[in-house]
Design a protein around this motif. Sequence first.
Motif, PDB file in Angstrom:
ATOM      1  N   ARG A  61       0.815  -1.221   0.000  1.00 46.01           N
ATOM      2  CA  ARG A  61       0.000   0.000   0.000  1.00 46.01           C
ATOM      3  C   ARG A  61       0.847   1.270   0.000  1.00 46.01           C
ATOM      4  N   ASP A  62       2.055   1.225   0.594  1.00 39.79           N
ATOM      5  CA  ASP A  62       2.906   2.425   0.616  1.00 39.79           C
ATOM      6  C   ASP A  62       4.086   2.285  -0.351  1.00 39.79           C
ATOM      7  N   SER A  68       1.198   1.670  -8.637  1.00 40.66           N
ATOM      8  CA  SER A  68      -0.243   1.573  -8.901  1.00 40.66           C
ATOM      9  C   SER A  68      -0.560   0.084  -9.073  1.00 40.66           C
ATOM     10  N   GLN A 114     -10.372  -2.342   0.638  1.00 40.39           N
ATOM     11  CA  GLN A 114     -11.381  -1.421   0.089  1.00 40.39           C
ATOM     12  C   GLN A 114     -10.953   0.037   0.242  1.00 40.39           C
ATOM     13  N   GLN A 115     -10.125   0.301   1.274  1.00 42.34           N
ATOM     14  CA  GLN A 115      -9.722   1.696   1.521  1.00 42.34           C
ATOM     15  C   GLN A 115      -8.349   2.039   0.942  1.00 42.34           C
ATOM     16  N   GLN A 116      -7.804   1.138   0.171  1.00 41.13           N
ATOM     17  CA  GLN A 116      -6.410   1.351  -0.285  1.00 41.13           C
ATOM     18  C   GLN A 116      -6.385   2.224  -1.545  1.00 41.13           C
ATOM     19  N   SER A 117      -5.748   3.405  -1.439  1.00 40.40           N
ATOM     20  CA  SER A 117      -5.880   4.388  -2.520  1.00 40.40           C
ATOM     21  C   SER A 117      -5.101   4.003  -3.783  1.00 40.40           C
ATOM     22  N   ASN A 118      -4.044   3.197  -3.665  1.00 41.25           N
ATOM     23  CA  ASN A 118      -3.271   2.860  -4.880  1.00 41.25           C
ATOM     24  C   ASN A 118      -3.749   1.554  -5.530  1.00 41.25           C
ATOM     25  N   THR A 163      -6.937  -0.836  -7.421  1.00 35.66           N
ATOM     26  CA  THR A 163      -8.245  -1.006  -8.070  1.00 35.66           C
ATOM     27  C   THR A 163      -8.555  -2.496  -8.089  1.00 35.66           C
TER      28      THR A 163
END
Length: 386
Positions: A25-26, A30, A121-125, A127
Amino acid sequence: MTRHVYDTVIVGAGIVGAALALALRDSGLSLALVEPQTPVVPETDWDSRIYAISPGSAAFLQSMGIWQKFDVSRIAPVYGMEIRGDNGALLNFDAYREGLPQLAWIMESNRIQHGLWTALQQQSNLTIFSARTRQLSWSAEAGYLLLDDASELSAKLIVAADGGQSWVRSQAGIGSRSETYRQFGIVANFAVERTHDGIARQWFREDGVLAWLPLPDRHISIVWGTDDAHTQTLLAANPQDFADEVARAGNRVLGELRQTGAAAAFPLNFKRVDALVKPRLALIGDAAHSVHPLAGQGVNLGLRDAQSLSGVLLARGAADCGDFALLRRYERSRAGDIAAIQTVTDGLHHLFRHRNPWVAKLRNTGLALANRIDPLKSLLVRQALG
Ligand SMILES: Cc1cc2nc3c(=O)[nH]c(=O)nc-3n(C[C@H](O)[C@H](O)[C@H](O)COP(=O)(O)OP(=O)(O)OC[C@H]3O[C@@H](n4cnc5c(N)ncnc54)[C@H](O)[C@@H]3O)c2cc1C
């Protein structure tokens, strides 16, 4: 149709693929995750798929902030292990004697899966594509996936986390040597009469390997690896007869058993793959190896793959995430662990399947002898803590 372009696409969000996505996640990458099945929301009934999670796997899940979110009332610590050979020889392990709080935790598969899925579900990078892969092709710069919902994806790195029958692995032409154990792993949960004291018990029997894993309160979960005919007999039995057979096979050490929930059976296979990586491709989890569940190591081995691959990708600096030299670093870091678990589980399976009375004597003597050598036991425990 527009093509979605990512740095990394992970195919399969079982526990291993989902854990890799979360660990990245960090990473500044992408990510896309392709998985046709949404994990079920766990209910109060206990999942019959239960895992022994090693302290190493727990620490990995903790580092991602997920372990802390699990409901502790659904987790049973393992304080000791008793392994019996087919003539009663005993090898036991004790957390207290090893200076450890516990040897492992027994947890439900669906809760781990749901916990990971919720975090993703909350992971910004990231899809998520709720679809199955249909076509895969390659260029020097990327892998290209067509999904069955007609989405087109490309990525510098494709990760196969799509399980033992990995579609990605076969499309990529990575060979594998597999052997069916001609056994099923029967899983089921039971209420027991006597307290189990957090002890996991295992019997190497003529008809296979039976494990009793402690669940909270007076409950246990079993995995019985046994041949096809015995599996059919056990699954066809009524719940009372099945519970009686399981209690009898375990010498009624916890008194009488009462089945809670349905039993299920999974075919058991061994699989060794020719390579874990190719340019722009890495295999993790059961896509990279299948082992007999007698040591409860499959998912732990897969989580160690996810941890290692995420470590390599997080430390990539300016390198392309699909660069072969980078991926080879992951492959090298995993070779020893995978080979050791495969050799031990496959070796034990065959050793205890042997009908020769001399082999039987030798294996039981070996167990009894190992039980008297404390440094050897400590070594085995440290290996299993993973
Ligand atoms: C009876 C039994 C007991 C076991 N007990 C233990 C234990 O106590 N401890 C332990 O560590 N291990 C245990 N294991 C092993 C463990 O179950 C596996 O090692 C583990 O589930 C592998 O996880 P995975 O994420 O690699 O693969 P999987 O769980 O198989 O997940 C693969 C995912 O990929 C998805 N997928 C497949 N094909 C595609 C496609 N074409 N496109 C997109 N997605 C796809 C699937 O829907 C699935 O979600 C046991 C196994 C058995 C059979």
